[in-house]
Design a protein around this motif. Sequence first.
Motif, PDB file in Angstrom:
ATOM      1  N   TYR A  47       0.855  -1.198   0.000  1.00  0.00           N
ATOM      2  CA  TYR A  47       0.000   0.000   0.000  1.00  0.00           C
ATOM      3  C   TYR A  47       0.888   1.245   0.000  1.00  0.00           C
ATOM      4  O   TYR A  47       0.861   2.027   0.955  1.00  0.00           O
ATOM      5  CB  TYR A  47      -0.888   0.036   1.244  1.00  0.00           C
ATOM      6  CG  TYR A  47      -2.068  -0.886   1.203  1.00  0.00           C
ATOM      7  CD1 TYR A  47      -3.345  -0.403   0.950  1.00  0.00           C
ATOM      8  CD2 TYR A  47      -1.918  -2.259   1.434  1.00  0.00           C
ATOM      9  CE1 TYR A  47      -4.440  -1.262   0.932  1.00  0.00           C
ATOM     10  CE2 TYR A  47      -2.999  -3.112   1.416  1.00  0.00           C
ATOM     11  CZ  TYR A  47      -4.260  -2.604   1.169  1.00  0.00           C
ATOM     12  OH  TYR A  47      -5.335  -3.449   1.149  1.00  0.00           O
ATOM     13  N   THR A  50       1.659   8.173  -1.427  1.00  0.00           N
ATOM     14  CA  THR A  50       2.093   9.285  -2.275  1.00  0.00           C
ATOM     15  C   THR A  50       1.610  10.564  -1.595  1.00  0.00           C
ATOM     16  O   THR A  50       0.403  10.731  -1.387  1.00  0.00           O
ATOM     17  CB  THR A  50       1.488   9.188  -3.689  1.00  0.00           C
ATOM     18  OG1 THR A  50       1.906   7.957  -4.281  1.00  0.00           O
ATOM     19  CG2 THR A  50       1.937  10.355  -4.556  1.00  0.00           C
ATOM     20  N   TYR A  65      -2.301   9.792  -0.438  1.00  0.00           N
ATOM     21  CA  TYR A  65      -3.134   8.633  -0.705  1.00  0.00           C
ATOM     22  C   TYR A  65      -2.236   7.409  -0.709  1.00  0.00           C
ATOM     23  O   TYR A  65      -1.025   7.505  -0.902  1.00  0.00           O
ATOM     24  CB  TYR A  65      -3.911   8.749  -2.022  1.00  0.00           C
ATOM     25  CG  TYR A  65      -3.063   8.874  -3.263  1.00  0.00           C
ATOM     26  CD1 TYR A  65      -2.599   7.751  -3.940  1.00  0.00           C
ATOM     27  CD2 TYR A  65      -2.737  10.129  -3.771  1.00  0.00           C
ATOM     28  CE1 TYR A  65      -1.826   7.863  -5.083  1.00  0.00           C
ATOM     29  CE2 TYR A  65      -1.968  10.254  -4.916  1.00  0.00           C
ATOM     30  CZ  TYR A  65      -1.516   9.125  -5.564  1.00  0.00           C
ATOM     31  OH  TYR A  65      -0.737   9.240  -6.700  1.00  0.00           O
ATOM     32  N   THR A  67      -1.942   3.589  -2.498  1.00  0.00           N
ATOM     33  CA  THR A  67      -2.439   2.820  -3.632  1.00  0.00           C
ATOM     34  C   THR A  67      -2.543   1.361  -3.219  1.00  0.00           C
ATOM     35  O   THR A  67      -1.547   0.742  -2.842  1.00  0.00           O
ATOM     36  CB  THR A  67      -1.514   2.976  -4.852  1.00  0.00           C
ATOM     37  OG1 THR A  67      -1.395   4.374  -5.147  1.00  0.00           O
ATOM     38  CG2 THR A  67      -2.071   2.233  -6.052  1.00  0.00           C
ATOM     39  N   GLU A  72      -7.027   1.009  -5.969  1.00  0.00           N
ATOM     40  CA  GLU A  72      -7.810   2.036  -5.281  1.00  0.00           C
ATOM     41  C   GLU A  72      -6.860   2.993  -4.567  1.00  0.00           C
ATOM     42  O   GLU A  72      -5.719   2.650  -4.277  1.00  0.00           O
ATOM     43  CB  GLU A  72      -8.776   1.383  -4.289  1.00  0.00           C
ATOM     44  CG  GLU A  72      -9.823   0.518  -4.962  1.00  0.00           C
ATOM     45  CD  GLU A  72     -10.663  -0.271  -3.966  1.00  0.00           C
ATOM     46  OE1 GLU A  72     -10.389  -0.197  -2.747  1.00  0.00           O
ATOM     47  OE2 GLU A  72     -11.577  -0.965  -4.413  1.00  0.00           O
ATOM     48  N   LYS A  73      -7.364   4.206  -4.275  1.00  0.00           N
ATOM     49  CA  LYS A  73      -6.511   5.223  -3.665  1.00  0.00           C
ATOM     50  C   LYS A  73      -7.181   5.872  -2.457  1.00  0.00           C
ATOM     51  O   LYS A  73      -7.634   7.011  -2.534  1.00  0.00           O
ATOM     52  CB  LYS A  73      -6.136   6.283  -4.700  1.00  0.00           C
ATOM     53  CG  LYS A  73      -5.296   5.688  -5.805  1.00  0.00           C
ATOM     54  CD  LYS A  73      -4.806   6.716  -6.788  1.00  0.00           C
ATOM     55  CE  LYS A  73      -3.989   5.954  -7.811  1.00  0.00           C
ATOM     56  NZ  LYS A  73      -3.110   6.597  -8.588  1.00  0.00           N
ATOM     57  N   ARG A  75      -7.531   8.038   0.721  1.00  0.00           N
ATOM     58  CA  ARG A  75      -6.800   9.264   1.037  1.00  0.00           C
ATOM     59  C   ARG A  75      -6.772   9.554   2.525  1.00  0.00           C
ATOM     60  O   ARG A  75      -7.681   9.174   3.265  1.00  0.00           O
ATOM     61  CB  ARG A  75      -7.441  10.441   0.314  1.00  0.00           C
ATOM     62  CG  ARG A  75      -7.330  10.316  -1.185  1.00  0.00           C
ATOM     63  CD  ARG A  75      -7.940  11.499  -1.924  1.00  0.00           C
ATOM     64  NE  ARG A  75      -7.631  11.400  -3.343  1.00  0.00           N
ATOM     65  CZ  ARG A  75      -6.492  11.782  -3.891  1.00  0.00           C
ATOM     66  NH1 ARG A  75      -5.546  12.317  -3.145  1.00  0.00           N
ATOM     67  NH2 ARG A  75      -6.279  11.634  -5.178  1.00  0.00           N
TER      68      ARG A  75
END
Length: 165
Positions: A47, A50, A65, A67, A72-73, A75
Amino acid sequence: MTVVSVDKDVEALSLTVVAEFDADVKRVWRIWEDPRQLERWWGPPNYPATFETYEFTAGGKAAYYMTTPEGEKPRGWWKFTAINAPDRLEFDDGFADEQGAPMDEYGVSHAVVKLEPIGERTRMTIVSNFESEQQLQQMSEMGMEEGLREAIGQIDALLAEPANA
């Protein structure tokens, strides 16, 4: 393993993670101060994080977030409430919607990170404080303890590199 202990205290509404590293306090501080280094460990291995915004000053904000393996992201956001380089920082922490706005349904937690020398090594203590027993339980059920353990487990490799890497 880098993590020495994980303690969930329902009475105190807190989760405390203690880890030790073969690096001095200033070097460990850099993994918090530099968002590019933070991205390399702030999520569990599958996971990655960023950071889109990273204002590392008291009152500053961070938006990020993670990934998921499925793309999926989810946040999150931080608001730095205190920074005392190179040994202490505090921030409010919460989930965000797709536009980056805070989501109330999960509440807000408050993290305190302390770095202290133990000889030539560093002990890092992260204490997350929660608004309620329900919130603490919800975060536990979502895998916060294991996620932190896995994320922190990536720090040793990062610290083995030059500080400006």
